[in-house]
Scaffold this active site. Structure first.
Site, PDB file in Angstrom:
ATOM      1  N   HIS A 235       0.806  -1.220   0.065  1.00 40.97           N
ATOM      2  CA  HIS A 235       0.075   0.001   0.043  1.00 40.97           C
ATOM      3  C   HIS A 235       0.925   1.349  -0.049  1.00 40.97           C
ATOM      4  CE1 HIS A 235      -3.636  -2.236   0.710  1.00 40.97           C
ATOM      5  NE2 HIS A 235      -2.968  -2.852   1.649  1.00 40.97           N
ATOM      6  N   ASP A 236       1.758   1.298   1.117  1.00 41.88           N
ATOM      7  CA  ASP A 236       2.615   2.623   1.157  1.00 41.88           C
ATOM      8  C   ASP A 236       3.870   2.826   0.103  1.00 41.88           C
ATOM      9  OD1 ASP A 236       1.051   3.221   3.520  1.00 41.88           O
ATOM     10  OD2 ASP A 236       2.345   2.381   4.862  1.00 41.88           O
TER      11      ASP A 236
END
Length: 306
Positions: A235-236
Site C-alpha cells: 500500500h504505502d
C-alpha cells in the site's frame, strides 16, 4: 543520477512502511530530508522506535521527529492485527542509542519547509494528523508545499470499515481538513494499492538481493495484508512509486470529501468521479496501476539499497 525531488515523509511504521522508507531513502531521484512519525498502525512510541531502527539498520543520518500520539478528536484505533504488536514483527533489529528530534513533527516539518529554497513535496503514508496540525498552526506553510502525495482513501470499498480505508478512518477530521486545505493532492488509495501486489516469486528472490531484501523478506513473513503464499500488498510503497514513476498510474481529477459524522461511514472518502456534486476537483485520484511496471520499479529500487 542526481536527486531532483526534495521530500518529507510522514509515516507510521508498519511493515509496508518499511518498504516505502527504503524506497524513499534509496531511489536516486529522491532527496529525503526529514522523516516524521504518527500514531496509526501502532502507537507513536512504537512507530518512532521502528523508524529509528530502520535508520540505524541503514546507517542513515536523516533526522526524525516524533508526531501526534492520538487523532485530533478521537481515540486511536491501530492495526496491530496486521503488523504485529510491535508494528514490525519478524526481524531482530540491533540495539542503538538514536533519539528523535526534541521538537514535535509538525514543527519539524514547518522548519524544513520554511528553510527550503523552493517548495517541497510532502509524502504522507499514515493518518493525516501531523499534516493537519501543521496546517492548523502554520497555515502560511502551505505556500512552501509543492504538493501532498498520500496513501489513503478509496473510491470504493474500505479495508478498515466497509467503506473506509484505514489511514483516513483513524483520523477523519484531520483528513477532512487536509482535503479542504487547497493543497495540490495526489491520492493513492485502495483502488491502486490493492493492485500493488508483490508475487510469491518476487518475494522469494528478496533474500538473495542484499541485507535490505533479507530484512524485508523477514518482515513480509509476518505481514497480514496478503501472505507469502499468495502475495503481499504494498500500500504505502505506491506513494513513493508515484513520485518516481507517475506514468505507472492512471489519475483522474476529482472532488474528494471525507465523511466525519456517519455512524457507519465515518472515514469514508467520497470520491466524485462523475462530477455529480458539482464541486471543483481538489485531488488527483489514482484509479489504476501498471502492476508489471510497478514490480519492475520495486525490484530496481530495492537493488539500490545495501
Amino acid at each position: 543520477m542526481t536527486a531532483s525531488l526534495h521530500i518529507i515523509l510522514d509515516t507510521d511504521p508498519g511493515i509496508d512502511d518499511a518498504a516505502a522508507i527504503a524506497a524513499a531513502l534509496f531511489a536516486p531521484q529522491l532527496d529525503l530530508q526529514l522523516i516524521t512519525t504518527v500514531a496509526g498502525n501502532v502507537s507513536v512510541e512504537k512507530t518512532t522506535r521502528n523508524a529509528l531502527q530502520l535508520l540505524h539498520f541503514w546507517n542513515s543520518d536523516i533526522p526524525l521527529a516524533q508526531g501526534a500520539a492520538t487523532p485530533l478528536l478521537r481515540p486511536l484505533r491501530d492495526a496491530a492485527y496486521v503488523h504485529g504488536e510491535s508494528g514490525m514483527e519478524g526481524y531482530d533489529f540491533v540495539d542503538h542509542q538514536r533519539q528523535p528530534l526534541a521538537k514535535p513533527a509538525f514543527i519539524a516539518i514547518r522548519d524544513v519547509l520554511m528553510n527550503a529554497p523552493e517548495p517541497m513535496t510532502l509524502v504522507a503514508i499514515g493518518p493525516l494528523t501531523n499534516i493537519a496540525l501543521l496546517l492548523m498552526h502554520y497555515p502560511e506553510c502551505a505556500c512552501n508545499i509543492r504538493r501532498l502525495v498520500l496513501m489513503g482513501g478509496s473510491a470504493g470499498r474500505g479495508n478498515f470499515t466497509p467503506n473506509a480505508e484505514f489511514n483516513i478512518a483513524v483520523d477523519p477530521e484531520a483528513a477532512a481538513l487536509v482535503f479542504r486545505s487547497g493543497l495540490e493532492i495526489v491520492m493513492c488509495g485502495l483502488d491502486v494499492t490493492n493492485q500493488a501486489m508483490l508475487s510469491p516469486d518476487f518475494l522469494n528472490k528478496l533474500p538473495a538481493l542484499n541485507r535490505t531484501g533479507k530484512m524485508l523478506h523477514s518482515l513480509f513473513n509476518h505481514y497480514r495484508s496478503g501472505s507469502m503464499r499468495t502475495g503481499v500488498r504494498m500500500h504505502d510503497l505506491c506513494a513513493i512509486a508515484w513520485l518516481v514513476r507517475p506514468e505507472l498510474f492512471t489519475l483522474q481529477s476529482c472532488f474528494v470529501a471525507v465523511e466525519t459524522q456517519g455512524q457507519y461511514t465515518a472515514g469514508t472518502t467520497v470520491v466524485d468521479i462523475e462530477g455529480r456534486l458539482g464541486q471543483p476537483a481538489n485531488a488527483q485520484v489514482a484509479l489504476a496501476l501498471d502492476v508489471d511496471g510497478f514490480r519492475q520499479w520495486v525490484a530496481e529500487v530495492f537493488a539500490y539499497a545495501p
